[in-house]
Design a protein around this motif. Structure first.
Motif, PDB file in Angstrom:
ATOM      1  N   GLN A  48       0.850  -1.187   0.000  1.00 35.26           N
ATOM      2  CA  GLN A  48       0.000   0.000   0.000  1.00 35.26           C
ATOM      3  C   GLN A  48       0.888   1.240   0.000  1.00 35.26           C
ATOM      4  O   GLN A  48       1.575   1.515   0.996  1.00 35.26           O
ATOM      5  CB  GLN A  48      -0.906   0.024   1.226  1.00 35.26           C
ATOM      6  N   THR A  50       2.481   4.699   0.552  1.00 31.66           N
ATOM      7  CA  THR A  50       2.307   5.746   1.562  1.00 31.66           C
ATOM      8  C   THR A  50       3.451   6.740   1.444  1.00 31.66           C
ATOM      9  O   THR A  50       4.506   6.445   0.878  1.00 31.66           O
ATOM     10  CB  THR A  50       2.305   5.160   2.984  1.00 31.66           C
ATOM     11  N   THR A  58      -2.795   6.764  -5.420  1.00 33.81           N
ATOM     12  CA  THR A  58      -2.214   5.475  -5.033  1.00 33.81           C
ATOM     13  C   THR A  58      -3.204   4.349  -5.267  1.00 33.81           C
ATOM     14  O   THR A  58      -4.423   4.524  -5.173  1.00 33.81           O
ATOM     15  CB  THR A  58      -1.784   5.460  -3.557  1.00 33.81           C
TER      16      THR A  58
END
Length: 292
Positions: A48, A50, A58
């Motif tokens: 994921q 970040t 994203t």
């Protein structure tokens, strides 16, 4: 006088999140591009994303789907007349790069894909494999090509859609050959723009434990998916001979390669879309019939 239309570019940056410094460098080099309107997504393949710049969207995938599938997932997240793919360890040193590349596409509508020259920013000599020609010549020389280094690739969105996208079953290796072939099959040309530059460190592809197996499996799949039936054994046979000559002193490499070769014949390569005989003739006239 009519105002000049600013080109719109959807940018897909693929990463597993293991190279944060390289990823930041690449993203900042994209956001620095001038004369274009950008829509940027960072796709995390099993990660994921970040801590990225606010202008970057994203998309986190729960597992690593492989390089082609990861890129394809990003395409649906961005809009634009053009689509640009950048690997997380690549960057663009010139803020006018995208504008100049799009200028080449607009000046010659027969071009459907552009790969730039690839340069290691540390000054390390670039490997010859980054020049996607049999007769390599000078890195700065532009020409038609029939495969591409996938780390920095620009296409009109309509051309990319017409190809069907990256070859998802491949996971890794040779998806750049299939994309180039399918661009040729749309009636366009794949073009190596030696006057445009992307940066990428020199890294040996054999660092991947699956390199030899997938190299062979995907070579067979490439033929089975894309070539007219009479060309399939010719293409696979020529590359089998090349690998025997290249690695006959490395039995472990050859053993892994032939394991992938057998897998390529025995397993499902995905949807078959053989190129037309007209495309075979165009490629042959342009210097590389699809038998090697």
């Amino acid at each position: 006088m009519e105002p000049v239309e600013i080109p719109t570019v959807g940018v897909v940056v693929l990463t597993q999140g293991t190279r944060p410094d390289d990823l930041e460098r690449g993203l900042l080099s994209i956001l620095a591009q001038q004369g274009v309107a950008l829509d940027v997504v960072c796709v995390g393949n099993g990660w994921q994303p970040t801590g990225l710049p606010a202008a970057v969207k994203t998309l986190g995938l729960p597992e690593n789907l492989g390089i082609p599938a990861g890129r394809n997932r990003g395409v649906g997240q961005v809009s634009g007349e053009y689509i640009f793919f950048l690997d997380d360890d690549a960057s663009i040193p010139d803020p006018g790069f995208l504008s100049a590349a799009i200028g080449q596409l607009r000046a010659d509508p027969t071009i459907g894909l552009i790969q730039p020259q690839v340069v290691d920013p540390s000054g390390t000599t670039s490997p010859r494999r980054w020049i996607p020609r049999i007769r390599k010549g000078e890195a700065g020389h532009a020409s038609n090509v029939f495969s591409v280094w996938e780390g920095a690739v620009l296409l009109p969105r309509a051309v990319f859609d017409a190809t069907g996208g990256w070859a998802e079953p491949f996971f890794y290796a040779h998806e750049g050959i299939e994309l180039a072939w399918r661009v040729w099959n749309t009636g366009k040309r794949a073009w190596y723009a030696g006057d445009l530059v992307a940066n990428h460190p020199v890294i040996q592809p054999t660092r991947h434990s699956y390199y030899y197996r997938l190299n062979a499996r995907n070579r067979v799949w490439l033929a089975r998916r894309n070539l007219p039936a009479p060309f399939v054994p010719l293409y696979v046979g020529s590359w089998t001979a090349i690998q025997l000559l290249r690695w006959w002193r490395h039995p472990a490499a050859l053993s892994a390669w032939f394991g992938g070769w057998r897998e390529g014949w025995r397993s499902d390569p995905g949807e078959r879309k053989p190129m037309s005989w007209r495309t075979v003739w165009r490629m042959t006239r342009a210097g590389r019939p699809p038998i090697v």
